[in-house]
Design a protein around this motif. Structure first.
Motif, PDB file in Angstrom:
ATOM      1  N   MET A 290      92.315  67.607 -34.312  1.00 46.46           N
ATOM      2  CA  MET A 290      91.189  67.025 -33.592  1.00 46.46           C
ATOM      3  C   MET A 290      91.631  65.803 -32.808  1.00 46.46           C
ATOM      4  O   MET A 290      92.465  65.033 -33.238  1.00 46.46           O
ATOM      5  N   ARG A 291      91.037  65.641 -31.670  1.00 40.21           N
ATOM      6  CA  ARG A 291      91.433  64.536 -30.815  1.00 40.21           C
ATOM      7  C   ARG A 291      91.248  63.188 -31.483  1.00 40.21           C
ATOM      8  O   ARG A 291      92.036  62.271 -31.315  1.00 40.21           O
ATOM      9  N   VAL A 292      90.175  63.033 -32.280  1.00 46.00           N
ATOM     10  CA  VAL A 292      89.884  61.729 -32.870  1.00 46.00           C
ATOM     11  C   VAL A 292      90.981  61.275 -33.821  1.00 46.00           C
ATOM     12  O   VAL A 292      91.080  60.101 -34.126  1.00 46.00           O
ATOM     13  N   ASN A 293      91.813  62.199 -34.298  1.00 44.45           N
ATOM     14  CA  ASN A 293      92.875  61.817 -35.207  1.00 44.45           C
ATOM     15  C   ASN A 293      94.263  61.915 -34.586  1.00 44.45           C
ATOM     16  O   ASN A 293      95.257  61.699 -35.247  1.00 44.45           O
ATOM     17  N   SER A 294      94.342  62.266 -33.293  1.00 45.33           N
ATOM     18  CA  SER A 294      95.631  62.489 -32.669  1.00 45.33           C
ATOM     19  C   SER A 294      96.293  61.200 -32.201  1.00 45.33           C
ATOM     20  O   SER A 294      97.459  61.190 -31.843  1.00 45.33           O
ATOM     21  N   VAL A 295      95.554  60.093 -32.174  1.00 46.08           N
ATOM     22  CA  VAL A 295      96.107  58.819 -31.759  1.00 46.08           C
ATOM     23  C   VAL A 295      95.738  57.762 -32.782  1.00 46.08           C
ATOM     24  O   VAL A 295      94.757  57.901 -33.524  1.00 46.08           O
TER      25      VAL A 295
ATOM     26  N   VAL B 280      81.569  64.346 -51.620  1.00 53.01           N
ATOM     27  CA  VAL B 280      80.983  64.527 -50.291  1.00 53.01           C
ATOM     28  C   VAL B 280      82.054  64.465 -49.205  1.00 53.01           C
ATOM     29  O   VAL B 280      82.050  65.257 -48.263  1.00 53.01           O
ATOM     30  N   GLN B 281      82.991  63.535 -49.349  1.00 55.63           N
ATOM     31  CA  GLN B 281      84.048  63.392 -48.354  1.00 55.63           C
ATOM     32  C   GLN B 281      84.820  64.698 -48.160  1.00 55.63           C
ATOM     33  O   GLN B 281      85.219  65.041 -47.050  1.00 55.63           O
ATOM     34  N   ALA B 282      85.021  65.433 -49.234  1.00 51.70           N
ATOM     35  CA  ALA B 282      85.786  66.682 -49.165  1.00 51.70           C
ATOM     36  C   ALA B 282      85.108  67.730 -48.291  1.00 51.70           C
ATOM     37  O   ALA B 282      85.772  68.675 -47.835  1.00 51.70           O
ATOM     38  N   LEU B 283      83.817  67.571 -48.010  1.00 56.80           N
ATOM     39  CA  LEU B 283      83.074  68.533 -47.203  1.00 56.80           C
ATOM     40  C   LEU B 283      82.929  68.104 -45.746  1.00 56.80           C
ATOM     41  O   LEU B 283      82.350  68.850 -44.942  1.00 56.80           O
ATOM     42  N   LEU B 284      83.449  66.933 -45.408  1.00 57.56           N
ATOM     43  CA  LEU B 284      83.302  66.409 -44.053  1.00 57.56           C
ATOM     44  C   LEU B 284      84.515  66.762 -43.195  1.00 57.56           C
ATOM     45  O   LEU B 284      85.632  66.876 -43.704  1.00 57.56           O
ATOM     46  N   PRO B 285      84.313  66.902 -41.890  1.00 56.67           N
ATOM     47  CA  PRO B 285      85.449  67.162 -41.002  1.00 56.67           C
ATOM     48  C   PRO B 285      86.321  65.925 -40.860  1.00 56.67           C
ATOM     49  O   PRO B 285      85.867  64.786 -41.081  1.00 56.67           O
TER      50      PRO B 285
ATOM     51  N   PHE C 286      73.728  71.748 -29.323  1.00 58.53           N
ATOM     52  CA  PHE C 286      74.095  70.593 -30.131  1.00 58.53           C
ATOM     53  C   PHE C 286      75.153  70.891 -31.189  1.00 58.53           C
ATOM     54  O   PHE C 286      75.613  69.975 -31.877  1.00 58.53           O
ATOM     55  N   GLY C 287      75.525  72.138 -31.353  1.00 59.26           N
ATOM     56  CA  GLY C 287      76.509  72.481 -32.377  1.00 59.26           C
ATOM     57  C   GLY C 287      76.005  72.239 -33.781  1.00 59.26           C
ATOM     58  O   GLY C 287      76.798  72.033 -34.704  1.00 59.26           O
ATOM     59  N   LEU C 288      74.696  72.282 -33.974  1.00 54.63           N
ATOM     60  CA  LEU C 288      74.106  71.988 -35.281  1.00 54.63           C
ATOM     61  C   LEU C 288      73.989  73.262 -36.115  1.00 54.63           C
ATOM     62  O   LEU C 288      73.695  74.334 -35.586  1.00 54.63           O
TER      63      LEU C 288
ATOM     64  N   MET D  46      79.810  68.746 -34.556  1.00 54.57           N
ATOM     65  CA  MET D  46      81.117  69.220 -34.109  1.00 54.57           C
ATOM     66  C   MET D  46      80.937  70.422 -33.186  1.00 54.57           C
ATOM     67  O   MET D  46      80.209  71.360 -33.506  1.00 54.57           O
ATOM     68  N   ARG D  47      81.632  70.360 -32.060  1.00 53.02           N
ATOM     69  CA  ARG D  47      81.627  71.472 -31.106  1.00 53.02           C
ATOM     70  C   ARG D  47      83.064  71.722 -30.662  1.00 53.02           C
ATOM     71  O   ARG D  47      83.749  70.804 -30.234  1.00 53.02           O
ATOM     72  N   ARG D  48      83.490  72.975 -30.809  1.00 51.92           N
ATOM     73  CA  ARG D  48      84.829  73.379 -30.374  1.00 51.92           C
ATOM     74  C   ARG D  48      85.912  72.458 -30.942  1.00 51.92           C
ATOM     75  O   ARG D  48      86.841  72.061 -30.257  1.00 51.92           O
ATOM     76  N   GLY D  49      85.754  72.080 -32.217  1.00 49.82           N
ATOM     77  CA  GLY D  49      86.748  71.271 -32.891  1.00 49.82           C
ATOM     78  C   GLY D  49      86.740  69.797 -32.553  1.00 49.82           C
ATOM     79  O   GLY D  49      87.631  69.059 -32.980  1.00 49.82           O
TER      80      GLY D  49
END
Length: 255
Positions: A1-6, A48-53, A129-131, A194-197
């Motif tokens: 995921m982009r949010v973790n790539s940097v 709960v954390q284990a179920l989050l992206p 909305f990807g919901l 989340m939408r398209r990762g």
């Protein structure tokens, strides 16, 4: 995921406020949320954390994560510049959610599931909305002072997830009497999906909740465990609200 790539710089954690972050000048949707009952249980944050992206951190109060089973009636659902669509604009909903901190420090709602009994809105919400909307029979009724909520999810298996709970509203909570925990559980001004990762953020805007404390009279539920969570333990915290009018902003990519 982009949010973790940097590598991210440190972000400022948003404070919890009973008032919205700011008015949404150009909402993409408008709707009313009425006859809400909030049922919350505490959970081990690691569970709960284990179920989050990846990219989301579970938000905690008093060292606990919190999971909510929320029932209400949607009214006058419409695109901002369009009319309501009659039957497809008014329906009950029951969702299962928790509270998260996004990579920018915003304290949002994360939905495990949202159940309604109108298929076209399910398809629109999933695409737009990807919901994780689900389709099934869903009802909300009043019997005296009691509010009765129920869902039976449609499933290809023999039986889908379901819930039925009864809530009795009690005393109104004055703004000055609202506890920090009550504010933590109800004053959320955005959602993450989340939408398209990729993670996206959607802001919401509505008046301050008119809140009442409430009693859970009875409950039979498998919606919470169908989200991958253990069976709730202990007495829940329960609230009721007559409702608010809501504006929803266009989703923005969390960068």
């Amino acid at each position: 995921m982009r949010v973790n790539s940097v590598q991210r710089e440190a972000v400022t954690l948003e404070s919890i406020s009973a008032l919205p972050r700011g008015s949404i000048a150009r909402p993409v949707m408008r709707q009313s949320w009425m006859d809400l009952s909030f049922i919350h249980w505490s959970y081990d944050p690691k569970t709960v954390q284990a179920l989050l992206p990846s990219g989301l951190k579970v938000d905690t109060f008093g060292g606990d994560a919190w999971v909510g089973l929320i029932g209400f009636r949607m009214e006058a659902v419409r695109f901002s510049k369009g009319p309501t669509a009659g039957y497809f604009s008014n329906f009950p909903e029951i969702n299962v959610r928790t509270y998260v901190i996004d990579p920018l420090g915003r304290r949002d709602v994360w939905f495990f599931s949202l159940d309604i009994d109108r298929y076209p809105p399910v398809a629109v919400a999933q695409a737009m909305f990807g919901l994780p909307y689900r389709w099934g029979s869903c009802a909300l009724s009043h019997v005296g002072e009691h509010r009765i909520y129920s869902v039976k999810r449609r499933s290809l298996r023999r039986s889908g997830a379901r819930t039925r709970f009864v809530v009795k509203p009690r005393e109104t909570i004055a703004p000055t009497d609202e506890t920090s925990l009550e504010r933590f559980l109800t004053a959320r001004w955005g959602m993450t999906t989340m939408r398209r990762g990729e993670l996206y953020h959607g802001a919401v805007d509505h008046p301050r909740w008119p809140l009442q404390r409430a009693t859970l009279v009875e409950i039979e539920d498998t919606l919470v465990t169908s989200a991958g969570l253990p069976e709730p333990q202990g007495a829940p915290i329960v609230h009721y609200s007559t409702g608010v009018e809501v504006k929803i902003a266009k989703l923005e990519l969390t960068k």
